[in-house]
Design an enzyme around this catalytic site. Structure first.
Site, PDB file in Angstrom:
ATOM      1  N   THR B  14       0.834  -1.220   0.000  1.00 45.55           N
ATOM      2  CA  THR B  14       0.000   0.000   0.000  1.00 45.55           C
ATOM      3  C   THR B  14       0.864   1.264   0.000  1.00 45.55           C
ATOM      4  O   THR B  14       0.534   2.229  -0.686  1.00 45.55           O
ATOM      5  CB  THR B  14      -0.947   0.028   1.221  1.00 45.55           C
ATOM      6  OG1 THR B  14      -0.156  -0.140   2.406  1.00 45.55           O
ATOM      7  CG2 THR B  14      -1.976  -1.075   1.148  1.00 45.55           C
ATOM      8  N   LYS B 107      11.130   0.527  10.024  1.00 42.58           N
ATOM      9  CA  LYS B 107      11.550   0.862  11.392  1.00 42.58           C
ATOM     10  C   LYS B 107      12.419  -0.219  12.011  1.00 42.58           C
ATOM     11  O   LYS B 107      13.371   0.069  12.737  1.00 42.58           O
ATOM     12  CB  LYS B 107      10.362   1.141  12.288  1.00 42.58           C
ATOM     13  CG  LYS B 107       9.346   0.033  12.327  1.00 42.58           C
ATOM     14  CD  LYS B 107       7.958   0.559  12.636  1.00 42.58           C
ATOM     15  CE  LYS B 107       6.911  -0.458  12.254  1.00 42.58           C
ATOM     16  NZ  LYS B 107       6.415  -0.315  10.885  1.00 42.58           N
ATOM     17  N   GLU B 131      11.595   9.368   7.730  1.00 45.19           N
ATOM     18  CA  GLU B 131      10.446  10.025   8.371  1.00 45.19           C
ATOM     19  C   GLU B 131       9.255   9.081   8.438  1.00 45.19           C
ATOM     20  O   GLU B 131       8.499   9.077   9.417  1.00 45.19           O
ATOM     21  CB  GLU B 131      10.099  11.293   7.591  1.00 45.19           C
ATOM     22  CG  GLU B 131       8.952  12.115   8.127  1.00 45.19           C
ATOM     23  CD  GLU B 131       9.261  12.744   9.491  1.00 45.19           C
ATOM     24  OE1 GLU B 131       8.828  12.142  10.490  1.00 45.19           O
ATOM     25  OE2 GLU B 131       9.902  13.804   9.547  1.00 45.19           O
ATOM     26  N   VAL B 134       8.599   6.176  11.513  1.00 48.01           N
ATOM     27  CA  VAL B 134       8.074   6.451  12.858  1.00 48.01           C
ATOM     28  C   VAL B 134       6.826   7.321  12.741  1.00 48.01           C
ATOM     29  O   VAL B 134       6.867   8.409  12.171  1.00 48.01           O
ATOM     30  CB  VAL B 134       9.120   7.179  13.729  1.00 48.01           C
ATOM     31  CG1 VAL B 134       8.554   7.448  15.116  1.00 48.01           C
ATOM     32  CG2 VAL B 134      10.405   6.373  13.819  1.00 48.01           C
ATOM     33  N   GLY B 136       4.195   7.209  10.948  1.00 43.90           N
ATOM     34  CA  GLY B 136       3.608   7.410   9.616  1.00 43.90           C
ATOM     35  C   GLY B 136       3.773   8.814   9.071  1.00 43.90           C
ATOM     36  O   GLY B 136       4.887   9.266   8.832  1.00 43.90           O
ATOM     37  N   GLY B 189      -9.038  -4.541   9.360  1.00 35.81           N
ATOM     38  CA  GLY B 189      -7.723  -4.369   8.738  1.00 35.81           C
ATOM     39  C   GLY B 189      -6.772  -3.533   9.572  1.00 35.81           C
ATOM     40  O   GLY B 189      -5.713  -3.130   9.095  1.00 35.81           O
ATOM     41  N   ASP B 203       6.495  -3.327  18.068  1.00 36.88           N
ATOM     42  CA  ASP B 203       6.478  -2.290  17.033  1.00 36.88           C
ATOM     43  C   ASP B 203       6.737  -0.913  17.663  1.00 36.88           C
ATOM     44  O   ASP B 203       7.543  -0.124  17.166  1.00 36.88           O
ATOM     45  CB  ASP B 203       5.115  -2.315  16.326  1.00 36.88           C
ATOM     46  CG  ASP B 203       4.962  -1.190  15.332  1.00 36.88           C
ATOM     47  OD1 ASP B 203       5.555  -1.286  14.245  1.00 36.88           O
ATOM     48  OD2 ASP B 203       4.273  -0.202  15.645  1.00 36.88           O
ATOM     49  N   LYS B 207      10.073   1.909  17.140  1.00 33.24           N
ATOM     50  CA  LYS B 207       9.928   3.348  16.858  1.00 33.24           C
ATOM     51  C   LYS B 207      10.538   4.164  17.990  1.00 33.24           C
ATOM     52  O   LYS B 207      11.198   5.181  17.759  1.00 33.24           O
ATOM     53  CB  LYS B 207       8.454   3.683  16.669  1.00 33.24           C
ATOM     54  CG  LYS B 207       7.847   3.003  15.431  1.00 33.24           C
ATOM     55  CD  LYS B 207       6.330   3.073  15.459  1.00 33.24           C
ATOM     56  CE  LYS B 207       5.715   2.399  14.245  1.00 33.24           C
ATOM     57  NZ  LYS B 207       4.254   2.185  14.409  1.00 33.24           N
ATOM     58  N   GLY B 304      -1.180   3.568   7.286  1.00 37.04           N
ATOM     59  CA  GLY B 304      -1.986   3.763   6.084  1.00 37.04           C
ATOM     60  C   GLY B 304      -1.100   4.121   4.918  1.00 37.04           C
ATOM     61  O   GLY B 304      -0.113   4.838   5.075  1.00 37.04           O
TER      62      GLY B 304
END
Lengths: 432, 432
Positions: B14, B107, B131, B134, B136, B189, B203, B207, B304
């Site tokens: 995506t 990340k 950028e 971390v 998004g 999702g 996760d 970050k 996203g």
């Protein structure tokens, strides 16, 4: 080691003194972070003997900021004098003419002369940093110009004046009147002795005009900003809005419409569940709606010597990295014309508060006048606690769905002509 | 007109597809904003025939990301494959070895190999943009590295995982169990089929380790992050916390202490009146405490395709501006060692929830055990609605003032030995 960059500061108020302090006390930190030695060489201020908390006696003192700006002693000119014309503008022109980079916190000057200065700087490959001119320490200029530059911005809005936000917060929390909240803000140093520039919305308008240009790639047009201040907001307005789930904030809002760009500064209802409604006191916040990123909200100190100096230093570091880029995100020579939207065509929801003569049928007649103009109502509420038996009036609060401002004005005229109200209705826009 | 920069993208999920779309559809916008023509020349993905919403057939397709990275067709290599080693790492190494700038959203890779890659890039005057790795689309890397670089950061913390924040938001709003909220997140999702990496806090830890390095100028130390996930949080914990004015968020927190840098990821109580407590759903937020600027809070989409691609494009534009700077805010060769604080020495307030055997004196005995350890209590509350007549147990919630974690552990052991509780007490740190 590291590149040497000589800095001159004109204006040693709280921001200037804090900038000087950081350059002196944090030279090692700044070198590690930027690879540059920022060497403060020269300063300029009216009063040499004032205690600024740091020893500035060893630096070259100038009486004339223009002479400082043109001096061979500096590579970067930091303008913290203020004022949109006069010495600040003369000095910045002199700095650029003499090949110096410029950093300024002067929003009035950037909003008024930004395009001319950008063209001059860009023709000489010089930088103008003005991160500190909008929302103090919040890194909003860099965010729009660099990080979010892949986005087409549809709207940018925010709380850009700490004085107004403090006053509205106090009016909300303790039902103070505008006058009492203003007096308190003045006693705490959050408002000037003459607060007009802040409370009437002009300061917000300057900052908004700069953000608009950056966000939409258009020439700055301060004259096109519609401005209403917060002077007429009452604790009753705030309480009525709160009962319906809204807070009242002074927002600067710029958005793209079919007829052009709309720039407005006015008291605004925002949903209490929205983050921006929770931004209280002197804190500022800027929201950017980008087509890729969605909404980004940046919150922080919008004023204060240290916080504003943080942004000045950030600009110096950017210049240290050799970061010379178009001042407003695209070259001054290719900024698009600013096409102003017709404000009467603004579409949105409205909060309306009426002091209605308390006789049978008034409520129905008001609703009918709204319906005549195709205005659909989200709420129409009669507050019992606001009923004033002596005057025979009661407060009616209306929240409309999206409608045209001119329709609301026509409906309110009709309600007034019908004799249901005899004073000016309160009418506040809603931003969602 | 404008400088030409050829871009290759490896990984067309995506984020990759959105990055390609923006490069293709917004070339004019990007040229106006950056003065550069970003020309997508080459792509690499396993499946060439998959419908990605845009026509990529005209580009050079590679099967091997390493070959793409080394190809003379590109100036900038965009790595969106994922995975901390393997093809992603090989390809980034190949790109740097062949003189290409790198942009990555990876990340895990940056947290693991960042220092080595930074040294390699810096030795060749190449940029690594991350950028997008971390939070998004939130421009937090640029904010710390550039705009706020004049600050000494004392603490950085945030909501860095949208999956966990969505689950906790649903547990709070509708009293869903963790399991039900997770199932819902999966169906929307927002959570992976195997959600462990997100809900166990890993996760967030990746970050956080990157942010720590940037904020404190230290080497990245992922192994030094203390990690607790949200799997053991119950709707009862959230409701008890809410009654006392707190929300529960999974935070990553890094701060400087006397004994070194503390990095922790765990469920955390935050005051409901704090802005970060209002950040709901999949939205991320990062707060930076700087000595000059105070607290800056950045809020936006943490994941996203489009939002993450917005950050990728921001990095490309930075490279277009010739922005090559130390990857972690200071040269990789001069990053300070990471001195890890002893976590047992963590000082802070705690939320403790006990299922207490309902007999006389239990309440007093618990309070006494706390007092023995010099733990001062802000609240100790017995919730009637949580009394369970069948089991003979009731819920007791305690909020402590600042104390040492080891004191709390000793007191809870004693309470257990006294026989007042027989299951594991819930203990959640408070962040103010």
């Amino acid at each position: 080691m590291g590149k040497n960059l000589k800095v001159g500061i004109a204006g040693l108020g709280t921001v200037g003194a804090a900038t000087a302090r950081i350059l002196i006390e944090k030279s090692g930190h700044l070198l590690a972070r930027s690879g540059c030695n920022f060497e403060l060489t020269s300063v300029c201020a009216r009063d040499r003997s004032k205690d600024r908390g740091i020893d500035l006696s060893e630096f070259n003192w100038h009486d004339d900021p223009v002479a400082l700006a043109a001096s061979p002693d500096i590579d970067i000119f930091v303008e913290l004098i203020g004022g949109e014309d006069g010495p600040a503008l003369d000095a910045i022109n002199a700095a650029l003419d003499n090949g110096k980079h410029v950093v300024t916190a002067n929003k009035a000057l950037v909003a008024t002369h930004g395009e001319m200065l950008a063209k001059k700087a860009e023709s000489k490959n010089l930088a103008i940093g003005y991160e500190s001119a909008v929302a103090g320490g919040i890194p909003v200029i860099n965010a729009i110009r660099d990080s979010l530059a892949g986005n087409k911005v549809s709207r940018i809005f925010g709380i850009l004046n700490g004085t107004c936000n403090y006053i509205l917060t106090r009016m909300e929390k303790d039902r103070l009147s505008f006058a009492d909240a203003l007096t308190e803000a003045q006693s705490l140093g959050y408002a000037e002795a003459d607060p007009t520039f802040d409370v009437a919305g002009n300061d917000t308008a300057h900052k908004l005009a700069i953000l608009t240009s950056l966000a939409f790639g258009t020439k700055i047009n301060l004259d096109a900003v519609y401005i209403e201040g917060i002077e007429n907001i009452t604790p009753e307005d705030i309480a009525s809005a709160a009962r319906l789930g809204y807070a009242i904030k002074l927002l600067g809002v710029a958005l793209e419409t079919d007829s052009g760009i709309e720039q407005r500064v006015h008291p605004t209802l925002v949903l209490r569940s929205a983050l921006i409604a929770q931004v209280s006191g002197v804190t500022n916040a800027v929201a950017i709606d980008g087509d890729e990123v969605g909404e980004v909200l940046l919150v922080g100190a919008g004023a204060g010597g240290d916080a504003t100096a943080s942004a000045v230093i950030g600009d110096l570091i950017g210049i240290g990295f050799g970061q010379v880029r178009p001042v407003f995100g695209r070259p001054g020579s290719s900024m698009n014309p600013h096409v102003q939207a017709r404000l009467r065509a603004h579409e949105g929801g409205y909060f309306i508060r009426l002091n209605v003569h308390d006789h049978p049928g008034a409520f129905a007649a008001i609703a009918a006048r709204m319906a005549e103009q195709d205005i659909s109502l989200e709420h129409i509420v009669q507050h019992h606690e606001d009923h004033d038996a002596d005057s025979g009036r009661q407060s009616v609060t209306i929240i409309t769905h999206e409608t045209m401002e001119e329709h609301v004005r026509v409906a309110l005229s009709a309600i007034r002509e019908d004799g249901h109200i005899d004073n000016e209705p309160q009418m506040i826009r809603i931003e969602r």
